[in-house]
Design an enzyme around this catalytic site. Sequence first.
Site, short mmCIF file in Angstrom:
data_model
loop_
_atom_site.label_atom_id
_atom_site.label_comp_id
_atom_site.label_asym_id
_atom_site.label_seq_id
_atom_site.Cartn_x
_atom_site.Cartn_y
_atom_site.Cartn_z
N LYS A 1 97.23 -0.31 -10.62
CA LYS A 1 95.78 -0.14 -10.46
C LYS A 1 95.40 0.06 -9.00
O LYS A 1 94.48 0.80 -8.68
CB LYS A 1 95.05 -1.36 -11.04
CG LYS A 1 93.53 -1.28 -10.96
CD LYS A 1 92.88 -2.30 -11.87
CE LYS A 1 93.10 -3.70 -11.36
NZ LYS A 1 92.25 -4.01 -10.19
N HIS B 1 97.78 -11.36 -23.45
CA HIS B 1 96.84 -10.43 -22.81
C HIS B 1 96.17 -9.60 -23.88
O HIS B 1 96.82 -9.12 -24.81
CB HIS B 1 97.57 -9.53 -21.81
CG HIS B 1 98.00 -10.26 -20.57
ND1 HIS B 1 97.60 -11.53 -20.30
CD2 HIS B 1 98.81 -9.88 -19.56
CE1 HIS B 1 98.14 -11.91 -19.14
NE2 HIS B 1 98.88 -10.93 -18.67
#
Length: 873
Positions: free
Chosen positions: A538, A147
């Site tokens: 999130k 990532h």
Amino acid sequence: MIDQGIERRSAAVTEMPEELRHDVRLLGKLLGQVIAEQGGEDLLADVERLRKAVIAARRGEVSADEVTAMVAEWEVDRAVQIARAFTCYFHLANLAEEHYRIRTLRERDTEGGVQRESLAHAVHELGAERVAELVERLELHPVLTAHPTEARRRAVVTAIQRISGQLTEYNAPGRGASERAESRRRLLEEIDLLWRTAHLRPSKLDPLDEVRTAMAAFDETLFRVVPQVYRSLDVALAEGSGTRPPLARPFIRYGSWIGGDRDGNPNVTAKVTREAVQIQAEHVLSALETATTRIGRTLTATAQFAPASPELKAAIAATEDAHPELVSELATRSPREPHRQWLLFVAARIAATRRRDLDLAYLSPDDLLADLRLAQNSLAGSAGRQAYGELQHLVWQVETFGFHLAELEVRQHSQVHAAALEEVRAGGELSERTEEVLATIRVIGWIQERFGVRACSRYVVSFTRDSSDVAAVYELARHALGTRAPVLDVVPLFESGQDLANSPRVLSGMLEIPQVQERLATTGRRMEIMLGYSDSAKELGPAAATLRLYEAQEQLTAWAAEHDVRLRMFHGRGGALGRGGGPANRAVLAQAPGSVAGSFKVTEQGEVIFARYGHTAIARRHMEQVANAVLLASSPTVGARTAAAADRFRALAEQVATASEQAYRSLTEAAGFPEWFALVSPLEELGSLRLGSRPARRGLGAPRSLDDLRAIPWVFAWAQTRVNLPGWYGLGTGLASVASLDELRAAYREWPLFNALLDNAEMSLAKTDRSIAEHYLELGGRADFTEQVLAEYDRTRSLVLQVTGHTRLLENRKVLSRAVQLRDPYVDALSHLQLRALRALRTGTFTDHERDRLSTLLLLSVNGVAAGLQNTG
């Protein structure tokens, strides 16, 4: 000199240790010399002007507007050079702190003492017998991911490593004046090269670049550290380590998503996955060959003092028939040294395995282990130290890494499988994407044939909503390879709040899938599921996500007990606090009782990989801390204590979670919020940093909602604004919803999860700077959003301090507090430079050249702030 002002400012709060001060001063002085030599004394003077101005602004002696005006005076090219100076300083300050940390670790490791959070400490706390029992099921499984969160170029990382080596040489005790002068000259040379090295990547990384970058951590650290960790446990368990067989089995397994994770990354193909495994194999076989050769050459004990066992004699005789020239050469080089001959022969076979010379190659790691144990058993009768010393380390390395180094895991989105399955069932021409899904499964089959099932068998399905999402992978595997389908353990990934709540239902449905039933029967009813921290945070906000994940773990643990399943939870934690980051050992101890059960699997990504595994001493400490926490968390005493606290504060947690989620959603789901976020942060520009091969967002254009945006740029962009919103927003409202401050304080004292939640939020708040943040938030032209964010910040900061009982942020975290204080003014400098670029790019009209220079300033400042805050996403 660019470090003296910060020393004076921070002394009132946290005194900088003399050794650290010495290194910061030395590196800062040398950097100042390089800046003056390369850019002129006037460049160094401008750097000093800005440094003094931001320190004065923190003291209230000048206004932020005055700093803004100063920065606006410079030509863009001059601002770029100043940003480079502060970025280089952060790299050097980070290096000085790493060296101080290593010295501190070594000083704490005193003879006869038991270091806290070590394996020896776990043995001391639980007892050797209890630890030996727990170790039978102990497994640490870090999974390296690609990532895109490592902002530094590999060239910059290696330059810093060279400087690190020279700093070690310079500080080595007992060195003469001429030796120190030479080390200082070399330090200056390497810092000069760091200054001249481009800090921004000239081209985008491809997945195989990411694989090769991760190999550096293996080559330089992991291969050597793993046996040290095992030895540490063996020493703690009983006397005589190194002269007897080890008392605990190897318990570390590495995994990797690098080259296997294709969810949202079209650049990861079946060909890439195949090549990734081959690169891993090349590195581990080279390392094993080198280690075996080194150990073999040292085994010079003659047959008189270390006679070969009958079994070893027979094996050597058999090799003479099969490979007469090689064995004759070894016998000539090592006369009457049977163990040396044998180990060098083994090294030759490993080399042949790497070359794919089938006449001599090993077919599997088990064959190699058998040959090593043949030598070990032979030595055990007469030379126990040689049997269970370095040779045991080599055995541990083979047991841990095999011929594949790390298990490569494949990940793909459930919707991709659903679409592929629809095409397959229809029987018509298949799309390119569906062909790629089938090709990936065929590559998994090839990997298993070449390196064994351990090398690649886990297939993670992101956004798993139903057991049919798991069944789809097995059906596609049958279509790809028929009866030759590879062994697969399909791992459902639960990410959203709703998916976490539905996870027990999905697992019950999985029990009806024939292939899952078969795997349960084969593995002793083992099953793995993955919990996504990034997207849940999130969606729900940090507090609600933390508490919902804990609740899900409780439910999943109960489900596993009811269905007689040995469930392992794979924690998809990010590096940043807004993505489930934070100290890993504390995260383990905060897990729901029964959910650890001796096994902890977690993602390690981006800058976290090099922060934790960039140096052997730090890597060993990290791995021991996590192993210590897993052992303690798996003990009945700790589990009972944690369960009691969770039961007592369950209603409080629900109240905090509900209120914090409502506050968080009221901001992030408000009309115009995504557009505002893109204006107040460098979100749009982050893709130009070329952090990794994976796209920063789903789809094209500005995000219409947070669903379009991946969790990493969400966190990274907020860190750049100095708001750090994903790490704390909503928590203040959640805490305020509880009437009793005493009850909140009790939860903080008694419940590890709540303690970790608030401490992590405190770290995030400490890296937030309200005054700088206001300047970013103003760029969006929405006073209502700005007021809402700042009000929640004030509320959260106040209540966190009240609950923890601290008079200031990080009051009880001296090392981290000092690190933040050391960096804050310099991060301020880069923030002002970044703000200049952002304001201009958002409002001005430029030629292409002017826009390019402003973009360079912006991206270089992003890179520097990431180094200063020591995290990206």
